[in-house]
Design an enzyme around this catalytic site. Structure first.
Site, PDB file in Angstrom:
ATOM      1  N   ARG A  15       9.586 -26.301  30.528  1.00 50.35           N
ATOM      2  CA  ARG A  15       8.710 -27.005  31.487  1.00 50.35           C
ATOM      3  C   ARG A  15       8.872 -26.515  32.933  1.00 50.35           C
ATOM      4  NH1 ARG A  15       8.931 -31.756  32.544  1.00 50.35           N
ATOM      5  NH2 ARG A  15       6.696 -32.064  32.715  1.00 50.35           N
ATOM      6  N   TYR A  24       8.219 -32.552  25.271  1.00 48.71           N
ATOM      7  CA  TYR A  24       7.894 -31.132  25.458  1.00 48.71           C
ATOM      8  C   TYR A  24       9.150 -30.332  25.838  1.00 48.71           C
ATOM      9  CZ  TYR A  24       3.547 -33.608  25.411  1.00 48.71           C
ATOM     10  OH  TYR A  24       2.547 -34.467  25.046  1.00 48.71           O
ATOM     11  N   CYS A  74      16.819 -13.463  30.021  1.00 48.22           N
ATOM     12  CA  CYS A  74      16.607 -12.267  30.825  1.00 48.22           C
ATOM     13  C   CYS A  74      15.245 -12.297  31.519  1.00 48.22           C
ATOM     14  CB  CYS A  74      16.717 -11.043  29.915  1.00 48.22           C
ATOM     15  SG  CYS A  74      16.554  -9.507  30.803  1.00 48.22           S
ATOM     16  N   GLY A  80      -1.272 -39.589  28.061  1.00 46.44           N
ATOM     17  CA  GLY A  80      -1.236 -38.963  29.375  1.00 46.44           C
ATOM     18  C   GLY A  80      -0.513 -39.715  30.466  1.00 46.44           C
ATOM     19  N   TYR A 120       5.387 -25.103  34.032  1.00 45.97           N
ATOM     20  CA  TYR A 120       4.581 -26.041  34.809  1.00 45.97           C
ATOM     21  C   TYR A 120       5.190 -26.339  36.177  1.00 45.97           C
ATOM     22  CZ  TYR A 120       3.151 -27.489  30.015  1.00 45.97           C
ATOM     23  OH  TYR A 120       2.724 -27.548  28.725  1.00 45.97           O
ATOM     24  N   PRO A 156       0.026 -42.143  23.288  1.00 51.11           N
ATOM     25  CA  PRO A 156       1.100 -41.753  24.200  1.00 51.11           C
ATOM     26  C   PRO A 156       2.095 -40.798  23.548  1.00 51.11           C
ATOM     27  CG  PRO A 156       1.521 -43.942  23.321  1.00 51.11           C
ATOM     28  CD  PRO A 156       0.180 -43.519  22.795  1.00 51.11           C
TER      29      PRO A 156
END
Ligand SMILES: *Cc1c(COP(=O)(O)O)cnc(C)c1O
Length: 433
Positions: A323, A383, A354, A243, A327, A286
């Site tokens: 991402r 990610y 689109c 994290g 997010y 990690p």
């Protein structure tokens, strides 16, 4: 712009390691993910050494979901990493990469019986997330006549300053066993013939830029360790998850270094285990911190349009990097072929998908952008590819690794044929053309 050591500007072009990003885009085509192996290695060493300065018995488990490419898993495996895997697929990859089963933890809040059977077959440890799962694993292990070592994922119920979608340790989160049920969970596990509780696990969230929540987590984990020890559990490992964030905004954001992270958790952890008279391994998981800044996504400008804003239409969108759309995350962008040119205009960089939300970067000051330019999206290593999709029937792009003066494809790009090959004609449509 503040650039990390492996990114430089030479003769107006952005380089990754020794490689001109524009030349890579021309050689391998765009869109293209490019990862620097030396950066992967130095990130791993930095994290590992920061913790081992305090305590020798530390095991890094790389969170495979951050970037599951086998080449990356192999590099970390060769450096001594274990793996946090969240699916049977990730487990297969980790084993293929040569990671020993005893360094693998099978995580997840919703595993199938097949997942559990694979964990039993491959002799990896399992982090359990519910009483149902405990019962099921005990049955599956019993059928295989094995005893499986487990931890429970503990919900530390702490508030973490990050995007709500990636805070995983809140009291309301779907992950983990709530505080009030932890003792019952370990008691139940002790009563199982084919399961042996040997560890504790938690993971409080991702992209955390403050060390305080990690200190709190370490405090909670050693406190709970004391309660579990009283039940008669011998703890071989305490896993405090991953994290630790990275600075995506290069001018304004600061992230704690692995050293600062270690300084924040290790005294609490060491004091706690000393008091209890136990010597468990410390496991950490990690993901982002090891791979996030190692990779750029190179994308070519198809067109520039002045409308409500100045839009730069590029060939990569949220199909390849979700991402920002998912997010609201921020990635720096650099015009790789005009890397030292003065900023001239405010542009919004948008993908080919689109969807109105297909925006990679909003309102950025960039040099004058023209069609054919190559834009580098920074810090795309975590990610990024691992969350890519084939939306809009777009084949996923290749991934290239650079190492010293060498470069090579570590995953080829897909073609429309790859997508087509998984589709079948239905028997009742056979007569149709
Ligand atoms: C995703 C995840 C990690 C890694 O998180 P990062 O923020 O990438 O470090 C570690 N452990 C578990 C259980 C996870 O789900």
């Amino acid at each position: 712009m503040n650039l990390p050591g492996h990114l430089t500007v030479r003769d107006g072009h952005l380089y990754i390691g020794q490689h001109d990003c524009v030349a890579l885009a021309n050689e391998y085509g765009t869109p293209l993910y490019v990862t620097d192996e030396e950066r992967l290695r130095s990130n791993f060493t930095r994290y590992d050494e920061a913790l081992k300065k305090h305590y020798s018995d530390v095991q890094l488990l790389y969170a495979a979901k951050a970037n599951g490419n086998l080449a990356i898993l192999r590099i970390f495996s060769s450096m001594g990493a274990g793996a946090d895997v969240f699916s049977s697929g990730e487990l297969h990859m980790a084993l293929l990469a040569g990671i020993p089963p005893e360094k693998i933890l099978f995580n997840g809040s919703s595993k199938t019986k097949e997942d559990l059977a694979l964990a039993v077959e491959k002799n990896v440890r399992v982090s359990l997330d519910s009483f149902d799962e405990l019962r099921q694993l005990n049955e599956v292990a019993g059928e295989a006549k094995k005893v499986v070592e487990v931890s429970f994922r503990i919900n530390p119920a702490i508030d973490v300053p990050t995007h709500p979608k990636i805070a995983t340790g809140l009291a309301t989160s779907k992950f983990g066993i709530p505080a009030g049920q932890i003792k019952d969970a370990y008691r139940a596990a002790l009563e199982c013939d084919n399961v042996e509780p040997v560890g504790m696990h938690c993971h409080i969230g991702s992209q955390i830029l403050d060390v305080e929540p990690f200190t709190k987590t370490a405090e909670i984990m050693v406190k709970v360790a004391g309660e579990i020890k009283e039940l008669g559990v011998k703890l071989d490992f305490i896993d405090i998850g991953g994290g630790l964030g990275i600075p995506y905004r290069h001018e304004t954001e600061a992230a704690p270094s692995p050293d600062q992270y270690a300084d924040a958790i290790m005294p609490v952890f060491l004091k706690g285990i000393q008091k209890l008279g136990i010597k468990p391994q410390l496991w950490v998981e990690p993901g982002r911190n090891l791979v996030g800044d190692t990779t750029v996504l190179l994308t070519r400008v198809n067109s520039v349009k002045t409308a409500h804003k100045k839009f730069v239409n590029v060939d990569a969108g949220f199909n390849l990097l979700i991402r920002p759309a998912m997010y609201d995350s921020y990635h720096e962008v650099i015009v790789a072929n005009k890397a030292d040119a003065e900023a001239e205009c405010v542009y919004t960089v948008t993908g080919p998908i689109c969807e109105t939300g297909d925006i990679l970067a909003s309102d950025r000051n960039l040099p004058k952008v023209e069609d054919g330019d190559v834009i580098a999206v920074l810090d795309a290593g975590a990610y990024g590819y691992s969350m890519a999709s084939q939306y809009n029937c777009r084949p996923r792009c290749p991934e290239v690794m650079v190492f010293g003066d060498r470069s090579g494809v570590m995953r080829r790009g897909e073609s429309v044929i790859d997508i087509l090959n998984t589709m079948k004609k239905l028997p009742w449509h056979e007569s149709n053309k």
